[in-house]
Scaffold this motif. Structure first.
Motif, mmCIF file in Angstrom:
data_model
loop_
_atom_site.group_PDB
_atom_site.id
_atom_site.type_symbol
_atom_site.label_atom_id
_atom_site.label_comp_id
_atom_site.label_asym_id
_atom_site.label_seq_id
_atom_site.Cartn_x
_atom_site.Cartn_y
_atom_site.Cartn_z
ATOM 1 N N UNK A 121 -3.888 3.567 -0.950
ATOM 2 C CA UNK A 121 -4.110 2.763 -2.141
ATOM 3 C C UNK A 121 -3.387 1.446 -1.954
ATOM 4 N N UNK A 122 -4.123 0.362 -2.082
ATOM 5 C CA UNK A 122 -3.614 -0.963 -1.752
ATOM 6 C C UNK A 122 -3.619 -1.879 -2.965
ATOM 7 N N UNK A 123 -2.635 -2.759 -3.014
ATOM 8 C CA UNK A 123 -2.679 -3.889 -3.938
ATOM 9 C C UNK A 123 -3.266 -5.038 -3.126
ATOM 10 N N UNK A 124 -4.378 -5.582 -3.607
ATOM 11 C CA UNK A 124 -5.104 -6.622 -2.883
ATOM 12 C C UNK A 124 -5.105 -7.898 -3.710
ATOM 13 N N UNK A 125 -4.656 -8.994 -3.101
ATOM 14 C CA UNK A 125 -4.702 -10.314 -3.730
ATOM 15 C C UNK A 125 -6.065 -10.917 -3.400
ATOM 16 N N UNK A 126 -6.939 -11.003 -4.396
ATOM 17 C CA UNK A 126 -8.313 -11.466 -4.201
ATOM 18 C C UNK A 126 -8.383 -12.982 -4.392
ATOM 19 N N UNK A 127 -8.836 -13.678 -3.349
ATOM 20 C CA UNK A 127 -9.058 -15.127 -3.400
ATOM 21 C C UNK A 127 -7.830 -15.898 -3.889
ATOM 22 N N UNK A 128 -6.631 -15.387 -3.593
ATOM 23 C CA UNK A 128 -5.378 -16.019 -4.041
ATOM 24 C C UNK A 128 -5.397 -16.302 -5.540
ATOM 25 N N UNK A 129 -6.069 -15.413 -6.289
ATOM 26 C CA UNK A 129 -6.258 -15.681 -7.708
ATOM 27 C C UNK A 129 -5.824 -14.520 -8.602
ATOM 28 N N UNK A 130 -6.118 -13.286 -8.209
ATOM 29 C CA UNK A 130 -5.749 -12.129 -9.014
ATOM 30 C C UNK A 130 -5.607 -10.917 -8.105
ATOM 31 N N UNK A 131 -4.989 -9.868 -8.630
ATOM 32 C CA UNK A 131 -4.727 -8.668 -7.841
ATOM 33 C C UNK A 131 -5.472 -7.478 -8.430
ATOM 34 N N UNK A 132 -5.948 -6.628 -7.516
ATOM 35 C CA UNK A 132 -6.583 -5.375 -7.905
ATOM 36 C C UNK A 132 -5.975 -4.245 -7.085
ATOM 37 N N UNK A 133 -6.138 -3.019 -7.558
ATOM 38 C CA UNK A 133 -5.769 -1.853 -6.778
ATOM 39 C C UNK A 133 -7.058 -1.301 -6.184
ATOM 40 N N UNK A 152 0.834 -1.201 0.000
ATOM 41 C CA UNK A 152 0.000 0.000 0.000
ATOM 42 C C UNK A 152 0.866 1.248 0.000
ATOM 43 N N UNK A 153 0.236 2.361 -0.381
ATOM 44 C CA UNK A 153 0.885 3.668 -0.306
ATOM 45 C C UNK A 153 -0.180 4.688 0.066
ATOM 46 N N UNK A 154 0.262 5.865 0.467
ATOM 47 C CA UNK A 154 -0.665 6.910 0.900
ATOM 48 C C UNK A 154 -0.572 8.094 -0.045
ATOM 49 N N UNK A 155 -1.747 8.647 -0.387
ATOM 50 C CA UNK A 155 -1.800 9.874 -1.168
ATOM 51 C C UNK A 155 -2.874 10.743 -0.538
ATOM 52 N N UNK A 156 -2.472 11.919 -0.068
ATOM 53 C CA UNK A 156 -3.354 12.812 0.682
ATOM 54 C C UNK A 156 -3.904 12.048 1.898
ATOM 55 N N UNK A 157 -5.215 11.908 2.002
ATOM 56 C CA UNK A 157 -5.815 11.220 3.158
ATOM 57 C C UNK A 157 -6.194 9.769 2.850
ATOM 58 N N UNK A 158 -5.976 9.324 1.603
ATOM 59 C CA UNK A 158 -6.374 7.979 1.203
ATOM 60 C C UNK A 158 -5.184 7.048 1.076
#
Length: 102
Positions: A60-72, A52-58
């Motif tokens: 942003x994460x890289x999430x491994x969904x169901x050990x199958x694919x990644x989303x931001x 993850x990283x931070x920009x302003x107050x939010x």
């Protein structure tokens, strides 16, 4: 019912192959492994934050969904690496998918 129609309504469903049962990402009508037709799978999908990283107050994460694919995805409070999250909001904005997790 298509992936785009569902996500535009705020519903996160994952295409799953009817033949080999593989989750297909990016979303497609046919499996990229066996070319079987896909259907949209409903579920309470979980993911694990791997970066993850931070920009302003939010955050942003890289999430491994169901050990199958990644989303931001966006997160409003500071996450932890390997934290388990669920998609709390999704949709399409200016032609792009967006995801929020909590």
């Amino acid at each position: 019912m298509s992936f785009e129609e569902e996500i535009s309504k705020g519903n996160f469903l994952i295409p799953e192959c009817t033949v080999c049962k593989k989750l297909v990402w990016p979303p497609a009508e046919f499996c990229n492994t066996c070319m079987g037709k896909t259907t949209l799978k409903k579920g309470d999908f979980q993911g694990k934050i791997i970066e993850f990283s931070k920009q302003n107050e939010d955050y942003f994460c890289i999430v491994d969904v169901e050990n199958s694919f990644k989303i931001m995805a966006k997160m409003s409070k500071e996450p932890d690496i390997e934290q388990i999250v669920k998609i709390s909001k999704c949709g399409i904005n200016e032609g792009n998918y967006f995801f929020e997790v909590s």
